[in-house]
Enzyme design. Structure first.
Site, PDB file in Angstrom:
ATOM      1  N   ILE A  79       0.840  -1.196   0.000  1.00 43.96           N
ATOM      2  CA  ILE A  79       0.000   0.000   0.000  1.00 43.96           C
ATOM      3  C   ILE A  79       0.880   1.252   0.000  1.00 43.96           C
ATOM      4  O   ILE A  79       2.028   1.213   0.467  1.00 43.96           O
ATOM      5  CB  ILE A  79      -0.970   0.012   1.213  1.00 43.96           C
ATOM      6  CG1 ILE A  79      -2.123   1.019   1.001  1.00 43.96           C
ATOM      7  CG2 ILE A  79      -0.224   0.290   2.520  1.00 43.96           C
ATOM      8  CD1 ILE A  79      -3.272   0.853   1.986  1.00 43.96           C
ATOM      9  N   CYS A  80       0.348   2.339  -0.557  1.00 41.67           N
ATOM     10  CA  CYS A  80       1.004   3.647  -0.502  1.00 41.67           C
ATOM     11  C   CYS A  80      -0.096   4.689  -0.266  1.00 41.67           C
ATOM     12  O   CYS A  80      -1.119   4.365   0.328  1.00 41.67           O
ATOM     13  CB  CYS A  80       1.814   3.924  -1.764  1.00 41.67           C
ATOM     14  SG  CYS A  80       0.821   4.087  -3.268  1.00 41.67           S
ATOM     15  N   GLN A  81       0.076   5.888  -0.733  1.00 42.75           N
ATOM     16  CA  GLN A  81      -0.949   6.914  -0.526  1.00 42.75           C
ATOM     17  C   GLN A  81      -2.081   6.816  -1.550  1.00 42.75           C
ATOM     18  O   GLN A  81      -3.236   6.906  -1.196  1.00 42.75           O
ATOM     19  CB  GLN A  81      -0.323   8.316  -0.556  1.00 42.75           C
ATOM     20  CG  GLN A  81      -1.281   9.429  -0.121  1.00 42.75           C
ATOM     21  CD  GLN A  81      -1.767   9.264   1.306  1.00 42.75           C
ATOM     22  OE1 GLN A  81      -1.029   8.845   2.205  1.00 42.75           O
ATOM     23  NE2 GLN A  81      -3.036   9.567   1.544  1.00 42.75           N
ATOM     24  N   MET A 108      -3.940   4.636   0.832  1.00 44.53           N
ATOM     25  CA  MET A 108      -4.463   5.227   2.062  1.00 44.53           C
ATOM     26  C   MET A 108      -5.521   6.302   1.770  1.00 44.53           C
ATOM     27  O   MET A 108      -6.388   6.544   2.597  1.00 44.53           O
ATOM     28  CB  MET A 108      -3.324   5.827   2.895  1.00 44.53           C
ATOM     29  CG  MET A 108      -2.385   4.796   3.499  1.00 44.53           C
ATOM     30  SD  MET A 108      -3.217   3.621   4.621  1.00 44.53           S
ATOM     31  CE  MET A 108      -3.621   4.697   5.996  1.00 44.53           C
TER      32      MET A 108
END
Length: 113
Positions: A79-81, A108
């Site tokens: 996961i990242c932003q 996110m």
């Protein structure tokens, strides 16, 4: 949007062969499973500001030298932003012999606890 622009957008957002893509809602059903490893590739500052319990912070720029912290035998959820960095990391993991990789679409930005 022209056909070329659509194709480019597709290439950058579509998962590479062998890389699964799930939503943050689908990811919630995977949390806490021992046969999986969860990595957040955002910066330490972004991670400190807000993260999901159980995810390990390995920033994108540190991944090449920290890949040995991950097991090739376990599925990796990334996961990242927004989903762009995690997509890049998923492809990098695939090139380095990881076989079961899941990119979390929307990152996110789309996660609701």
């Amino acid at each position: 949007m022209g056909a070329a622009a659509l194709w480019i957008a597709y290439r950058f957002t579509s998962p590479a062969k062998g890389i699964q893509s799930i939503s943050t809602e689908e990811m919630k059903t995977q949390l806490g499973k021992k046969d999986k490893q969860y990595i957040d590739v955002r910066t330490p500052g972004e991670f400190k500001g807000n993260h999901i319990k159980g995810f390990k912070n390995i920033p994108l720029n540190e991944l090449p030298k920290r890949m040995n912290e991950l097991s090739k035998e376990k599925e990796v959820l990334v996961i990242c932003q927004s989903g762009m960095r995690s997509s890049k990391v998923s492809k990098l993991l695939k090139k380095n012999g990881f076989t079961t990789i899941t990119n979390i679409r929307g990152g996110m930005s789309s996660y609701r606890a």
